[in-house]
Enzyme design. Structure first.
Site, PDB file in Angstrom:
ATOM      1  N   MET A 239       0.814  -1.206   0.000  1.00 50.82           N
ATOM      2  CA  MET A 239       0.000   0.000   0.000  1.00 50.82           C
ATOM      3  C   MET A 239       0.853   1.264   0.000  1.00 50.82           C
ATOM      4  O   MET A 239       0.390   2.325  -0.417  1.00 50.82           O
ATOM      5  CB  MET A 239      -0.941   0.003   1.209  1.00 50.82           C
ATOM      6  CG  MET A 239      -1.856  -1.201   1.255  1.00 50.82           C
ATOM      7  SD  MET A 239      -2.861  -1.252   2.753  1.00 50.82           S
ATOM      8  CE  MET A 239      -3.969   0.127   2.448  1.00 50.82           C
ATOM      9  N   GLY A 240       2.059   1.166   0.508  1.00 49.30           N
ATOM     10  CA  GLY A 240       2.906   2.344   0.572  1.00 49.30           C
ATOM     11  C   GLY A 240       4.260   2.020   1.172  1.00 49.30           C
ATOM     12  O   GLY A 240       4.487   0.921   1.696  1.00 49.30           O
ATOM     13  N   GLU A 241       5.170   2.986   1.072  1.00 46.67           N
ATOM     14  CA  GLU A 241       6.518   2.826   1.620  1.00 46.67           C
ATOM     15  C   GLU A 241       7.007   4.177   2.096  1.00 46.67           C
ATOM     16  O   GLU A 241       6.703   5.211   1.492  1.00 46.67           O
ATOM     17  CB  GLU A 241       7.452   2.264   0.557  1.00 46.67           C
ATOM     18  CG  GLU A 241       8.866   2.010   1.044  1.00 46.67           C
ATOM     19  CD  GLU A 241       9.714   1.294   0.012  1.00 46.67           C
ATOM     20  OE1 GLU A 241      10.904   1.645  -0.093  1.00 46.67           O
ATOM     21  OE2 GLU A 241       9.194   0.400  -0.687  1.00 46.67           O
TER      22      GLU A 241
ATOM     23  N   THR B 204      10.110   6.201   5.049  1.00 49.03           N
ATOM     24  CA  THR B 204      11.409   6.096   5.695  1.00 49.03           C
ATOM     25  C   THR B 204      11.428   4.972   6.721  1.00 49.03           C
ATOM     26  O   THR B 204      12.419   4.266   6.886  1.00 49.03           O
ATOM     27  CB  THR B 204      11.759   7.431   6.384  1.00 49.03           C
ATOM     28  OG1 THR B 204      11.703   8.477   5.420  1.00 49.03           O
ATOM     29  CG2 THR B 204      13.145   7.382   7.005  1.00 49.03           C
ATOM     30  N   PHE B 205      10.304   4.800   7.418  1.00 47.27           N
ATOM     31  CA  PHE B 205      10.215   3.823   8.509  1.00 47.27           C
ATOM     32  C   PHE B 205      10.144   2.384   8.011  1.00 47.27           C
ATOM     33  O   PHE B 205      10.531   1.447   8.703  1.00 47.27           O
ATOM     34  CB  PHE B 205       8.960   4.093   9.331  1.00 47.27           C
ATOM     35  CG  PHE B 205       7.697   3.930   8.522  1.00 47.27           C
ATOM     36  CD1 PHE B 205       7.108   2.694   8.369  1.00 47.27           C
ATOM     37  CD2 PHE B 205       7.135   5.022   7.892  1.00 47.27           C
ATOM     38  CE1 PHE B 205       5.971   2.539   7.601  1.00 47.27           C
ATOM     39  CE2 PHE B 205       5.992   4.879   7.120  1.00 47.27           C
ATOM     40  CZ  PHE B 205       5.408   3.628   6.972  1.00 47.27           C
ATOM     41  N   GLY B 206       9.593   2.148   6.814  1.00 50.46           N
ATOM     42  CA  GLY B 206       9.369   0.792   6.329  1.00 50.46           C
ATOM     43  C   GLY B 206       8.291   0.755   5.267  1.00 50.46           C
ATOM     44  O   GLY B 206       8.200   1.642   4.422  1.00 50.46           O
TER      45      GLY B 206
ATOM     46  N   VAL C  12       3.999  -0.561   4.198  1.00 54.41           N
ATOM     47  CA  VAL C  12       2.654  -0.930   4.636  1.00 54.41           C
ATOM     48  C   VAL C  12       2.083  -1.901   3.618  1.00 54.41           C
ATOM     49  O   VAL C  12       2.055  -1.608   2.418  1.00 54.41           O
ATOM     50  CB  VAL C  12       1.740   0.300   4.780  1.00 54.41           C
ATOM     51  CG1 VAL C  12       0.324  -0.140   5.155  1.00 54.41           C
ATOM     52  CG2 VAL C  12       2.282   1.244   5.832  1.00 54.41           C
TER      53      VAL C  12
ATOM     54  N   ASP D 153       2.660  16.299  12.193  1.00 53.16           N
ATOM     55  CA  ASP D 153       2.792  16.017  10.757  1.00 53.16           C
ATOM     56  C   ASP D 153       1.424  15.923  10.088  1.00 53.16           C
ATOM     57  O   ASP D 153       1.151  14.984   9.338  1.00 53.16           O
ATOM     58  CB  ASP D 153       3.595  14.737  10.532  1.00 53.16           C
ATOM     59  CG  ASP D 153       4.133  14.640   9.100  1.00 53.16           C
ATOM     60  OD1 ASP D 153       4.209  15.686   8.419  1.00 53.16           O
ATOM     61  OD2 ASP D 153       4.474  13.521   8.665  1.00 53.16           O
TER      62      ASP D 153
END
Length: 400
Positions: free
Chosen positions: A79-81, A83-85, A87, A198
């Site tokens: 679903m997404g990417e 900095t943290f990792g 999804v 944020d």
């Protein structure tokens, strides 16, 4: 200079992926295929995890579509990417529902940050009695050195919806509903002495993916295009990875550039009002279809603020840190003398006063909306409306 021009033309903004307001306990740490299968309920033991693989060079979890994440979850897509990792879109075999799983990079600082985030999300869930419009976390677990957080699956972000409509603005009635829910979630966080830091359209997700297509006639031709509108106005706030406790030591820079409050740029410190500034920027963007301050450079950013809202108060200029003093000369903004390019000066001339920007889209709601926005976008943080005060504003009363 290149960064400013590129950012203005392509609107390249950091896209956010999931984060959520949870409650739940960690699942058993499942470190290899054998343990995974042995610990799974009988109904799931045939669904074993894939053989161990090395993470990619950045510490991201490596997977293939269709395989399992533990015996419980089937991976359907990404679903997404961030900095943290990453999804992932997954199927939960226990509950028989689709979920979104945030898989944090296997690097110490990101794992530590994820555990802090989980603490914040559990705190949000603990006191959520009336529905805070914060996304729900179902549970979390540690799998092959990756912190995994399981969330309810939601629809697209408001930014994705704007993009789908080629940045056509939302109707004012929808903006009113989005704004009310966003302020309710922010008010709830502020009551708990938490600061999101944020807020942006990428971090506001529609609960449902369903939408309707309406025909739109172009004034310049006979062609008829379709415009998408969500069937439901229900939204939820996501991405609490940068959330700060009011009492903790604050970093000097927070917020995505377009939604960053002036006190942050000037180095004056920040607290809850920085979220309120972001809400103001978001409401303008939803009304107009474009980010209010499309810039990647501090001096230009401050100049845009002055163009839209008037001059920066002198007392804030006097208190600015040494790093921010370079943006001023004789207690006034060093503009256009300090502009990085002629393109920057030309972009500034396209901006207008806030009331004029809004009046092009808000029609009969213009007066109350402009008044609300001026209350949210005060330069002086202490003069901004609180989230609770904003919810009492006439703009959120039922229109006549």
């Amino acid at each position: 200079m290149a960064e400013v021009d590129q950012g203005r033309q392509a609107r390249k903004r950091r896209r956010s992926t999931w984060d959520v307001a949870p409650s739940g306990q960690p699942e058993a740490d499942q470190r290899d295929c054998g343990d995974d299968e042995a610990r799974a309920p009988p109904m799931l033991r045939r669904h074993v995890s894939p053989p161990k693989r090395d993470d990619d060079p950045s510490g991201h979890y490596v997977f293939s579509l269709g395989e399992n994440l533990t015996s419980r979850y089937k991976i359907l897509g990404k679903m997404g990417e961030g900095t943290f990792g990453q999804v992932l879109d997954c199927w939960d075999r226990h509950t028989r529902e689709y979920v979104a799983i945030k898989i944090v990079r296997s690097i110490r600082k990101y794992r530590d940050a994820a555990m802090i985030e989980i603490d914040v999300l559990q705190r949000l869930a603990k006191y959520d009695k009336k529905g805070s419009h914060c996304v729900k976390m179902h549970r979390w677990f540690d799998y092959r050195n990756h912190i995994c957080i399981v969330f309810e699956k939601l629809g697209p972000s408001l930014f994705d919806f704007l993009k789908r409509n080629k940045y056509s603005p939302f109707p004012v009635d929808l903006v009113r509903e989005f704004g009310r829910q966003l302020l309710e979630s922010v008010a709830y966080m502020h009551d708990l002495r938490l600061i999101h830091t944020d807020l942006k359209p990428e971090n506001i997700l529609l609960v449902s993916s369903e939408f309707v297509k309406l025909p739109v006639c172009k004034k310049t031709s006979d062609e008829t295009n379709s415009r998408c509108l969500p069937k439901s106005s229900a939204i939820k706030l996501i991405d609490f990875g940068s959330t700060a406790f009011d009492s903790q030591l604050h970093s000097s820079i927070v917020s995505t550039r377009h939604y960053r409050a002036p006190e942050i740029i000037l180095g004056l410190g920040w607290t809850h009002p920085c979220d309120i500034w972001s809400v103001g920027c978001i409401l303008v963007e939803l009304c107009t279809g474009e980010a209010l301050f499309q810039t990647h450079e501090n001096l230009e950013h401050l100049a845009m603020m002055e163009r839209v809202l008037g001059p920066v108060p002198e007392h804030m200029i006097q208190k600015a840190t040494k790093g921010a003093e370079k943006y001023f000369r004789r207690s006034r903004l060093n503009w256009p003398e300090g502009a990085v390019s002629r393109d920057s000066i030309r972009a500034m001339r396209k901006l207008d006063l806030l009331k004029n920007l809004v009046s092009r889209h808000a029609d009969s709601s213009r007066s109350s909306l402009v008044n609300l926005l001026h209350g949210l976008l005060k330069f002086e943080p202490s003069e901004r409306l609180t989230a609770r005060e904003a919810l009492e504003h006439p703009f959120f009363k039922d229109p006549a």
